[in-house]
Design an enzyme around this catalytic site. Sequence first.
Site, PDB file in Angstrom:
ATOM      1  N   CYS A  70       0.906  -1.132  -0.140  1.00  0.00           N
ATOM      2  CA  CYS A  70      -0.071   0.019   0.073  1.00  0.00           C
ATOM      3  C   CYS A  70       1.008   1.180   0.182  1.00  0.00           C
ATOM      4  O   CYS A  70       1.791   1.456   0.938  1.00  0.00           O
ATOM      5  CB  CYS A  70      -0.953   0.022   1.237  1.00  0.00           C
ATOM      6  SG  CYS A  70      -1.906   1.426   1.448  1.00  0.00           S
ATOM      7  N   CYS A 194      -0.286   3.810  -6.610  1.00  0.00           N
ATOM      8  CA  CYS A 194      -1.330   3.266  -5.731  1.00  0.00           C
ATOM      9  C   CYS A 194      -1.513   1.726  -6.303  1.00  0.00           C
ATOM     10  O   CYS A 194      -1.406   1.624  -7.247  1.00  0.00           O
ATOM     11  CB  CYS A 194      -2.472   3.788  -5.750  1.00  0.00           C
ATOM     12  SG  CYS A 194      -3.911   3.098  -5.046  1.00  0.00           S
TER      13      CYS A 194
HETATM   14  N1  DGL Z   1      -3.645   0.649  -2.459  1.00  0.00           N
HETATM   15  C1  DGL Z   1      -3.379   1.998  -1.605  1.00  0.00           C
HETATM   16  C2  DGL Z   1      -2.211   2.248  -1.886  1.00  0.00           C
HETATM   17  O1  DGL Z   1      -1.417   1.774  -2.871  1.00  0.00           O
HETATM   18  C3  DGL Z   1      -4.742   2.340  -1.481  1.00  0.00           C
HETATM   19  C4  DGL Z   1      -4.853   3.396  -0.671  1.00  0.00           C
HETATM   20  C5  DGL Z   1      -6.287   3.701   0.084  1.00  0.00           C
HETATM   21  O2  DGL Z   1      -6.816   3.026   0.629  1.00  0.00           O
HETATM   22  O3  DGL Z   1      -6.732   4.996  -0.358  1.00  0.00           O
HETATM   23  O4  DGL Z   1      -1.914   3.713  -1.928  1.00  0.00           O
END
Ligand code: DGL
Length: 270
Positions: A70, A194
């Site tokens: 993440c 992301c």
């Molecule tokens: N997959 C997360 C990232 O890489 C998502 C973040 C979120 O929950 O807004 O930032």
Amino acid sequence: MPVGIFDSGLGGLTVHQEIVKTLPDLPLSYLGDSAHAPYGVRDADDIFRLTCKATERLWDEGCDLVILACNTASAVALKRMQETWLPKDKRVLGVFVPMIEAVTERGWGDNSPPREVGVKQVALFATPATVASRAFQRELAFRAIGVDIEAQPCAGLVDAMEANDMDLANVLVNGHVDALLRRMPNPQAAVLGCTHYPMMRAAFQEALGPKVKVYLQGNIVADSLAYYLDRHPDMKGAAGASRFLTTGDPINVSLAATKFLGRPMTFEKA
Ligand code: DGL
């Protein structure tokens, strides 16, 4: 002893699937904090608290090494976790630095002084919290000189994807790419910062045009993990089954994950 993979929700599955391709015998425990997603609109203390809690849950699964799959957690919480919170016998790695090492043409863990690199104009697409942290700019400045970064906070995109509303996600990608290209008309590279966004890769590439090289994290993180485990074999568990855990409703999350990856996925309650 499995390796833990953490994300706020489904996005880390794009990293998980690449790790499975690269390291098929490595047991993995995935935890998605869907009850609290998205993280990208939360403040730094909240993201730190939730990421620590999720990491502790993965310790209960026996994961001494946890990958924050993440970017929001990696950008906002990782440094603070490593400096103030993490016990000596545990490791937490993020997904940000391997991506920057790839963009700046470095070997994994190469900490030599910053130098000129081929790419000069980089577009970063990420969550509002990741963009606000300026962690990408900070880490890039340690490694490269003369690179302009234009960052676009992609508000709403993670929510649309967690809700499997791909029509809305496509509209949002086009809007966010347009907004960025107005400020930086000719980026050479685009970083999808992301872990949810690789599922929208085609939409990003189409909106950016064929000349822009789009960087995805999954394979980059998988390769850097393989390199890390070669140097730290004690963190490599014996073969075993992978588990998928969620703080959300396992039935709903399993359905959403099945649609997200296009293959059957079963989550258990964390
Ligand atoms: N997959 C997360 C990232 O890489 C998502 C973040 C979120 O929950 O807004 O930032």
